[in-house]
Design a protein around this motif. Structure first.
Motif, PDB file in Angstrom:
ATOM      1  N   ILE A 194      36.944  30.235  32.782  1.00  0.00           N
ATOM      2  CA  ILE A 194      38.027  29.368  33.257  1.00  0.00           C
ATOM      3  C   ILE A 194      39.040  30.165  34.076  1.00  0.00           C
ATOM      4  N   ALA A 195      39.220  31.438  33.759  1.00  0.00           N
ATOM      5  CA  ALA A 195      40.195  32.266  34.492  1.00  0.00           C
ATOM      6  C   ALA A 195      39.864  32.349  35.980  1.00  0.00           C
ATOM      7  N   PRO A 196      38.663  32.776  36.362  1.00  0.00           N
ATOM      8  CA  PRO A 196      38.393  32.809  37.797  1.00  0.00           C
ATOM      9  C   PRO A 196      38.350  31.412  38.422  1.00  0.00           C
TER      10      PRO A 196
ATOM     11  N   ASP B   8      50.245  39.439  38.576  1.00  0.00           N
ATOM     12  CA  ASP B   8      49.659  40.725  38.912  1.00  0.00           C
ATOM     13  C   ASP B   8      50.784  41.683  39.287  1.00  0.00           C
ATOM     14  N   ALA B   9      50.796  42.847  38.691  1.00  0.00           N
ATOM     15  CA  ALA B   9      51.882  43.809  38.898  1.00  0.00           C
ATOM     16  C   ALA B   9      51.959  44.302  40.341  1.00  0.00           C
ATOM     17  N   ILE B  10      50.846  44.316  41.037  1.00  0.00           N
ATOM     18  CA  ILE B  10      50.832  44.830  42.411  1.00  0.00           C
ATOM     19  C   ILE B  10      51.060  43.722  43.427  1.00  0.00           C
ATOM     20  N   THR B  11      50.301  42.635  43.314  1.00  0.00           N
ATOM     21  CA  THR B  11      50.373  41.569  44.317  1.00  0.00           C
ATOM     22  C   THR B  11      51.369  40.470  43.975  1.00  0.00           C
ATOM     23  N   GLY B  12      51.704  40.344  42.693  1.00  0.00           N
ATOM     24  CA  GLY B  12      52.587  39.269  42.262  1.00  0.00           C
ATOM     25  C   GLY B  12      51.874  37.938  42.098  1.00  0.00           C
ATOM     26  N   GLU B  13      50.564  37.903  42.378  1.00  0.00           N
ATOM     27  CA  GLU B  13      49.797  36.663  42.266  1.00  0.00           C
ATOM     28  C   GLU B  13      49.654  36.242  40.803  1.00  0.00           C
ATOM     29  N   ALA B  14      49.539  34.935  40.608  1.00  0.00           N
ATOM     30  CA  ALA B  14      49.320  34.398  39.275  1.00  0.00           C
ATOM     31  C   ALA B  14      47.889  34.693  38.844  1.00  0.00           C
ATOM     32  N   LYS B  15      47.739  35.167  37.623  1.00  0.00           N
ATOM     33  CA  LYS B  15      46.435  35.475  37.046  1.00  0.00           C
ATOM     34  C   LYS B  15      46.344  34.808  35.686  1.00  0.00           C
ATOM     35  N   ALA B  16      45.121  34.541  35.279  1.00  0.00           N
ATOM     36  CA  ALA B  16      44.893  33.908  33.977  1.00  0.00           C
ATOM     37  C   ALA B  16      43.955  34.779  33.158  1.00  0.00           C
ATOM     38  N   ARG B  17      44.204  34.826  31.880  1.00  0.00           N
ATOM     39  CA  ARG B  17      43.323  35.516  30.927  1.00  0.00           C
ATOM     40  C   ARG B  17      42.960  34.531  29.835  1.00  0.00           C
ATOM     41  N   PHE B  18      41.673  34.494  29.501  1.00  0.00           N
ATOM     42  CA  PHE B  18      41.183  33.569  28.481  1.00  0.00           C
ATOM     43  C   PHE B  18      40.368  34.320  27.446  1.00  0.00           C
ATOM     44  N   SER B  19      40.251  33.727  26.276  1.00  0.00           N
ATOM     45  CA  SER B  19      39.406  34.289  25.233  1.00  0.00           C
ATOM     46  C   SER B  19      37.964  34.322  25.734  1.00  0.00           C
ATOM     47  N   LEU B  20      37.147  35.159  25.113  1.00  0.00           N
ATOM     48  CA  LEU B  20      35.789  35.421  25.575  1.00  0.00           C
ATOM     49  C   LEU B  20      34.975  34.155  25.826  1.00  0.00           C
ATOM     50  N   GLU B  21      35.003  33.204  24.914  1.00  0.00           N
ATOM     51  CA  GLU B  21      34.167  32.007  25.076  1.00  0.00           C
ATOM     52  C   GLU B  21      34.651  31.082  26.186  1.00  0.00           C
ATOM     53  N   HIS B  22      35.846  31.306  26.694  1.00  0.00           N
ATOM     54  CA  HIS B  22      36.386  30.489  27.784  1.00  0.00           C
ATOM     55  C   HIS B  22      36.729  31.310  29.024  1.00  0.00           C
ATOM     56  N   GLU B  23      36.235  32.554  29.088  1.00  0.00           N
ATOM     57  CA  GLU B  23      36.675  33.455  30.148  1.00  0.00           C
ATOM     58  C   GLU B  23      36.343  32.981  31.557  1.00  0.00           C
TER      59      GLU B  23
END
Length: 127
Positions: free
Chosen positions: A25-27, A8-23
């Motif tokens: 999984i990110a949260p 994350d550009a502001i917090t520096g925390e690790a974030k995940a992005r997934f394709s629509l059918e697996h989205e």
């Protein structure tokens, strides 16, 4: 399963992005796993136990999301989707908005193991 990890550009925390059918999984990976090495070990051990036939299926219930590991595949779902009494308002279920379609994601057990190891490597390199 397509995904990418970012900081994350502001917090520096690790974030995940997934394709629509697996989205979902990110949260799940951000909220339930984060950079907790104990949870990672628990998940990897569960995968090994299922693959070795020591257990047929393992369900791990988290705060917001749960996971089912069974022979061959892994399913991640929102705990809110388990509450059958909760009905979405008519406004949310019309106009081609289908909130329930992305409350569950499944993938192969080997893909899931690779995902966990990649996430672990990414989060351990945070500065």
């Amino acid at each position: 399963m397509e995904y990418e990890f970012i900081h994350d550009a502001i917090t520096g925390e690790a974030k995940a992005r997934f394709s629509l059918e697996h989205e979902i999984i990110a949260p799940w990976i951000e909220v339930e796993l984060g950079n907790d090495s104990d949870k990672l070990s628990q998940l990897l051990t569960a995968i090994d136990n299922v693959e070795k036939g020591q257990q047929h299926e393992i369900v791990i219930t988290g705060h917001e999301y749960s996971i089912t590991i069974s022979q061959g595949d892994v399913e991640i779902y929102s705990n809110a989707s388990l509450n059958e009494d909760e009905v979405l308002s008519e406004m949310l279920t019309t106009d081609h908005i289908h909130f329930d379609e992305n409350e569950v994601a499944a993938c192969g057990i080997e893909d899931f193991r690779a995902l966990l190891l990649s996430w672990s490597k990414f989060t351990n390199h945070l500065s």
